[in-house]
Design an enzyme around this catalytic site. Structure first.
Site, PDB file in Angstrom:
ATOM      1  N   SER A  30      -6.870  10.738 -16.321  1.00 39.27           N
ATOM      2  CA  SER A  30      -7.030  12.025 -15.621  1.00 39.27           C
ATOM      3  C   SER A  30      -6.353  13.106 -16.457  1.00 39.27           C
ATOM      4  O   SER A  30      -5.548  12.808 -17.348  1.00 39.27           O
ATOM      5  CB  SER A  30      -6.327  11.908 -14.264  1.00 39.27           C
TER       6      SER A  30
ATOM      7  N   TYR B 172      -0.463  10.778  -7.176  1.00 42.76           N
ATOM      8  CA  TYR B 172      -1.644  10.614  -8.039  1.00 42.76           C
ATOM      9  C   TYR B 172      -1.264  10.826  -9.507  1.00 42.76           C
ATOM     10  O   TYR B 172      -1.574  10.003 -10.375  1.00 42.76           O
ATOM     11  CB  TYR B 172      -2.717  11.618  -7.607  1.00 42.76           C
TER      12      TYR B 172
HETATM   13  P1  NDP Z   1     -14.896   8.581  -5.808  1.00 44.76           P
HETATM   14  O1  NDP Z   1     -14.106   8.878  -4.594  1.00 44.76           O
HETATM   15  O2  NDP Z   1     -16.345   8.896  -5.807  1.00 44.76           O
HETATM   16  O3  NDP Z   1     -14.705   7.050  -6.219  1.00 44.76           O
HETATM   17  C1  NDP Z   1     -13.534   6.339  -5.991  1.00 44.76           C
HETATM   18  C2  NDP Z   1     -13.874   4.874  -6.135  1.00 44.76           C
HETATM   19  O4  NDP Z   1     -12.712   4.063  -5.949  1.00 44.76           O
HETATM   20  C3  NDP Z   1     -14.906   4.429  -5.118  1.00 44.76           C
HETATM   21  O5  NDP Z   1     -15.760   3.506  -5.716  1.00 44.76           O
HETATM   22  C4  NDP Z   1     -14.036   3.776  -4.051  1.00 44.76           C
HETATM   23  O6  NDP Z   1     -14.804   2.845  -3.301  1.00 44.76           O
HETATM   24  C5  NDP Z   1     -12.982   3.106  -4.932  1.00 44.76           C
HETATM   25  N1  NDP Z   1     -11.760   2.828  -4.208  1.00 44.76           N
HETATM   26  C6  NDP Z   1     -10.901   3.722  -3.651  1.00 44.76           C
HETATM   27  N2  NDP Z   1      -9.901   3.079  -3.013  1.00 44.76           N
HETATM   28  C7  NDP Z   1     -10.145   1.740  -3.172  1.00 44.76           C
HETATM   29  C8  NDP Z   1      -9.490   0.560  -2.721  1.00 44.76           C
HETATM   30  N3  NDP Z   1      -8.364   0.617  -1.961  1.00 44.76           N
HETATM   31  N4  NDP Z   1     -10.008  -0.631  -3.055  1.00 44.76           N
HETATM   32  C9  NDP Z   1     -11.136  -0.705  -3.796  1.00 44.76           C
HETATM   33  N5  NDP Z   1     -11.802   0.367  -4.259  1.00 44.76           N
HETATM   34  C10 NDP Z   1     -11.306   1.581  -3.931  1.00 44.76           C
HETATM   35  O7  NDP Z   1     -14.159   9.336  -6.981  1.00 44.76           O
HETATM   36  P2  NDP Z   1     -14.405   9.477  -8.562  1.00 44.76           P
HETATM   37  O8  NDP Z   1     -15.647   8.818  -8.990  1.00 44.76           O
HETATM   38  O9  NDP Z   1     -14.170  10.894  -8.853  1.00 44.76           O
HETATM   39  O10 NDP Z   1     -13.124   8.675  -9.095  1.00 44.76           O
HETATM   40  C11 NDP Z   1     -13.198   7.535  -9.918  1.00 44.76           C
HETATM   41  C12 NDP Z   1     -11.957   7.490 -10.801  1.00 44.76           C
HETATM   42  O11 NDP Z   1     -11.980   8.625 -11.668  1.00 44.76           O
HETATM   43  C13 NDP Z   1     -10.629   7.531 -10.032  1.00 44.76           C
HETATM   44  O12 NDP Z   1      -9.720   6.668 -10.654  1.00 44.76           O
HETATM   45  C14 NDP Z   1     -10.188   8.969 -10.218  1.00 44.76           C
HETATM   46  O13 NDP Z   1      -8.787   9.101 -10.165  1.00 44.76           O
HETATM   47  C15 NDP Z   1     -10.715   9.252 -11.615  1.00 44.76           C
HETATM   48  N6  NDP Z   1     -10.829  10.672 -11.919  1.00 44.76           N
HETATM   49  C16 NDP Z   1     -11.725  11.483 -11.271  1.00 44.76           C
HETATM   50  C17 NDP Z   1     -11.797  12.821 -11.589  1.00 44.76           C
HETATM   51  C18 NDP Z   1     -12.733  13.744 -10.936  1.00 44.76           C
HETATM   52  O14 NDP Z   1     -12.671  14.951 -11.207  1.00 44.76           O
HETATM   53  N7  NDP Z   1     -13.633  13.282 -10.079  1.00 44.76           N
HETATM   54  C19 NDP Z   1     -10.928  13.413 -12.620  1.00 44.76           C
HETATM   55  C20 NDP Z   1     -10.035  12.467 -13.230  1.00 44.76           C
HETATM   56  C21 NDP Z   1      -9.997  11.160 -12.893  1.00 44.76           C
HETATM   57  P3  NDP Z   1     -14.536   2.575  -1.735  1.00 44.76           P
HETATM   58  O15 NDP Z   1     -14.103   3.851  -1.098  1.00 44.76           O
HETATM   59  O16 NDP Z   1     -15.842   2.049  -1.231  1.00 44.76           O
HETATM   60  O17 NDP Z   1     -13.480   1.511  -1.719  1.00 44.76           O
END
Ligand code: NDP
Length: 257
Positions: free
Chosen positions: A148, A161
């Site tokens: 990130s 975070y």
């Molecule tokens: P989303 O919220 O769309 O995706 C998050 C993902 O993590 C989902 O697939 C969710 O699935 C899964 N997840 C969350 N909690 C759990 C859990 N307890 N167990 C298993 N799976 C879990 O967000 P993004 O696609 O944006 O995020 C993906 C990654 O990218 C993250 O690590 C985020 O920190 C990182 N990121 C995103 C940025 C952005 O601007 N979007 C910027 C920088 C980094 P489910 O809820 O079904 O469990």
């Protein structure tokens, strides 16, 4: 002659958080380059929809594993099950992530622990299981962690975070130098602001949206698909000599003074 640089045929990739957003785009990108994929997340229906979408678009095998990664003690058994069913996992993408925003002085310990567990501890524990598995198979491996902008700087209201992502960068470097002897390359991808469910409260906020556009030289929010190419590169022969790095896919954010 077809280039082998980005060919992932015969490989299996495990992508945590592969049911939507960045994880889904990365899983699909890896499948488009020939990998079978396994995806982990909590929401079963979204996992199944994502699997159908990747299978239809790429023709590759996709397996789904509904699991809550905050169940740290269950991770090793989950990984062993996936590795046995897939007959080996070559590439691990740690993408699942969560955040809870709020003034740092008010964040309770339960919230702090949950974010650290999902973003950092689960990544460490599944990486340990992956390493043991690759060593036993006497095969090389690739780990790609999704970092990130908070790997590099602070943002108000994101203490847990940002701490988890700062830790993730240190973990990436540590495992890279420690596991190079096992032929396991460990890298991170640092997304800029990407429009997903996670950032919905941000891109729907006019003021925040303007700030992001002003700070991003390429002048737009990133799309999940923007991350796929870097993941394919790090997972493939093209990434053979890259380890311990974070590659920022941020529209130029970190280059701007
Ligand atoms: P989303 O919220 O769309 O995706 C998050 C993902 O993590 C989902 O697939 C969710 O699935 C899964 N997840 C969350 N909690 C759990 C859990 N307890 N167990 C298993 N799976 C879990 O967000 P993004 O696609 O944006 O995020 C993906 C990654 O990218 C993250 O690590 C985020 O920190 C990182 N990121 C995103 C940025 C952005 O601007 N979007 C910027 C920088 C980094 P489910 O809820 O079904 O469990």
């Amino acid at each position: 002659m077809k280039s082998e640089l980005f060919n992932l045929a015969g490989k299996t990739a495990l992508v945590t958080g592969g049911n939507r957003g960045i994880g889904l785009a990365v899983a699909k990108g890896l499948a488009e380059h020939g990998a079978d994929v396994a995806i982990i997340a909590r929401t079963k229906e979204q996992l199944e929809t994502a699997a159908r979408q990747i299978q239809t678009d790429t023709g590759k095998k996709v397996s789904t594993y509904p699991f809550d990664l905050s169940d740290i003690k269950g991770i090793e058994a989950l990984f062993e099950n996936i590795a046995a069913e897939a007959k080996g996992v070559d590439i691990l993408v740690n993408c699942a992530g969560t955040t809870i925003r709020g003034p740092s002085e008010d964040v309770d310990l339960e919230t702090w622990n949950h974010v650290i567990e999902v973003n950092l501890t689960a990544t460490f524990v599944i990486s340990q299981a992956f390493c043991r598995h690759r060593r036993q198979a006497e095969k090389a491996g690739r780990i790609i962690n999704i970092g990130s902008l908070t790997c590099h700087g602070g943002r108000p209201t994101t203490a847990a975070y940002a701490s988890s992502k700062g830790g993730l960068l240190s973990l990436t470097r540590t495992l890279a130098v420690e596991w190079a002897k096992y032929d396991i390359n460990v890298n991170a991808i640092g997304p800029g602001y990407i429009a997903t469910e996670l950032t919905e409260p941000l891109w729907t906020n006019d003021e925040f949206n303007k700030w992001v556009l002003a700070k991003t030289p390429l002048g737009r929010w990133g799309k999940p698909e923007d991350l796929a190419g870097t993941a394919v590169m790090l997972a493939s022969k093209a990434g053979d000599f890259i380890t311990g790095q974070i590659i920022n896919v941020d529209g130029g954010w970190l280059a701007l003074l």
